[in-house]
Design a protein around this motif. Structure first.
Motif, short mmCIF file in Angstrom:
data_model
loop_
_atom_site.label_atom_id
_atom_site.label_comp_id
_atom_site.label_asym_id
_atom_site.label_seq_id
_atom_site.Cartn_x
_atom_site.Cartn_y
_atom_site.Cartn_z
N ILE A 99 0.88 -1.18 0.00
CA ILE A 99 0.00 0.00 0.00
C ILE A 99 0.90 1.21 0.00
O ILE A 99 1.73 1.40 0.90
N ASP A 100 0.75 2.06 -1.01
CA ASP A 100 1.73 3.10 -1.30
C ASP A 100 1.34 4.44 -0.67
O ASP A 100 0.85 5.35 -1.34
N VAL A 101 1.58 4.56 0.63
CA VAL A 101 1.36 5.83 1.32
C VAL A 101 2.38 6.87 0.85
O VAL A 101 2.06 8.05 0.72
N TYR A 102 3.60 6.41 0.57
CA TYR A 102 4.67 7.30 0.12
C TYR A 102 4.25 8.13 -1.09
O TYR A 102 4.36 9.37 -1.09
N SER A 103 3.74 7.47 -2.12
CA SER A 103 3.35 8.19 -3.33
C SER A 103 2.15 9.10 -3.10
O SER A 103 2.04 10.16 -3.72
N ALA A 104 1.25 8.68 -2.21
CA ALA A 104 0.09 9.52 -1.91
C ALA A 104 0.53 10.86 -1.32
O ALA A 104 -0.02 11.91 -1.66
N PHE A 105 1.53 10.83 -0.45
CA PHE A 105 2.07 12.07 0.10
C PHE A 105 2.75 12.90 -0.99
O PHE A 105 2.58 14.12 -1.05
N ARG A 106 3.53 12.25 -1.82
CA ARG A 106 4.26 12.95 -2.89
C ARG A 106 3.31 13.58 -3.90
O ARG A 106 3.57 14.67 -4.42
N ASN A 107 2.20 12.90 -4.17
CA ASN A 107 1.30 13.36 -5.22
C ASN A 107 0.19 14.27 -4.72
O ASN A 107 -0.59 14.80 -5.53
N ASP A 108 0.11 14.47 -3.41
CA ASP A 108 -0.93 15.33 -2.87
C ASP A 108 -0.71 16.77 -3.30
O ASP A 108 0.43 17.23 -3.44
N ALA A 109 -1.80 17.48 -3.54
CA ALA A 109 -1.70 18.86 -4.02
C ALA A 109 -1.12 19.81 -2.97
O ALA A 109 -0.55 20.85 -3.31
#
Length: 267
Positions: free
Chosen positions: A226-236
């Motif tokens: 589950i990719d929490v890392y990318s969710a943080f990076r891609n958040d506006a």
């Protein structure tokens, strides 16, 4: 050129080539440039199994979730509490949270009961012992995962990394994941790719490299993530708003985002 000279030139080239191979094999790579990955199974031969969450809507028996976490999995003020409330509301089931938040504890204790669902409860075992390295955590796995093989948890969430210290996350995490898969073959097992850090708090890129290595190793070893890392990076929003003042742990908004990622992946 005479045959003897040609033979001599060829012999000299072969000698130089052999010497180059020897020198190459003896050289030591820079640890900071060496991926900490599990290469036992070539990616072309082993792909991660499609992740299927056991049916939470089936309330014939209690649903058992084990969260093998670190500081980020704290119940109060973290994503775990938000996630547990979502589980209760979404599935009309009381959630009983058992926890270990003390490094000296030898067993779980009930920390919280959430909701008053009419259906069979969901049981959560949340290990959120702060400041343990992954290796130290692995050495206490018998305490963190107190199940007989005949009573396998339905879901095991492995969320480690903040306390790695060095580029060693995949090297220590993958053996733990494989051991759990061998012991609990009926359990769904997933690894969380934790949040990124601010650049000034990760000057050696240890966090980003650890996540990169775990992503690769988990895929090569057949584990879902589950990719929490990318969710943080891609958040506006700016990353600074999703992290605390230290630049490594999530802020309140960051924990809300983390919980939302878990919910979207596990519903």
């Amino acid at each position: 050129m005479s045959t003897d000279k040609k033979a001599a030139n060829l012999a000299q080239k072969l000698l130089l080539f052999s010497l180059a191979l020897v020198l190459t094999s003896c050289s030591s790579p820079n640890p900071s440039e060496t991926p900490d990955i599990d290469a036992a199974a070539p990616q072309s031969e082993l792909q991660p199994s499609p992740f299927t969450l056991p049916d939470l809507s089936d309330d014939s028996t209690p649903f058992k979730i084990v969260l093998l976490g670190d500081n980020t999995s704290k119940l109060d003020g973290g994503w775990t509490n938000i996630f547990a409330n979502w589980l209760s509301t979404r599935y009309d089931r009381t959630v009983v949270v058992n926890g270990i938040e003390d490094g000296n504890a030898t067993s779980y204790s009930v920390l919280k009961t959430i909701g008053q669902g009419s259906r069979t409860p969901i049981e959560v075992w949340n290990s959120a012992v702060p400041n343990l390295t992954v290796q130290q955590f692995a050495e206490r796995l018998n305490v963190m995962l107190p199940f007989d093989t005949g009573a396998s948890p339905d879901l095991i969430i492995f969320s480690q990394g903040h306390n790695s210290g060095t580029r060693s996350l995949a090297r220590t995490a993958i053996p733990v994941l494989k051991s759990m898969r061998a012991t609990y073959p009926q359990s769904a097992i997933i690894a969380v790719l934790q949040n990124p850090w601010l650049a000034q708090s990760d000057s050696q890129n240890t966090n980003s490299l650890n996540i990169q290595d775990l992503r690769t190793s988990a895929k090569n070893s057949g584990f879902a993530t589950i990719d929490v890392y990318s969710a943080f990076r891609n958040d506006a929003r700016p990353l600074e708003t999703l992290l605390d003042t230290g630049g490594t742990f999530p802020s309140a908004d960051g924990y809300i985002l983390w919980a939302q990622v878990m919910e979207s992946e596990l519903q």
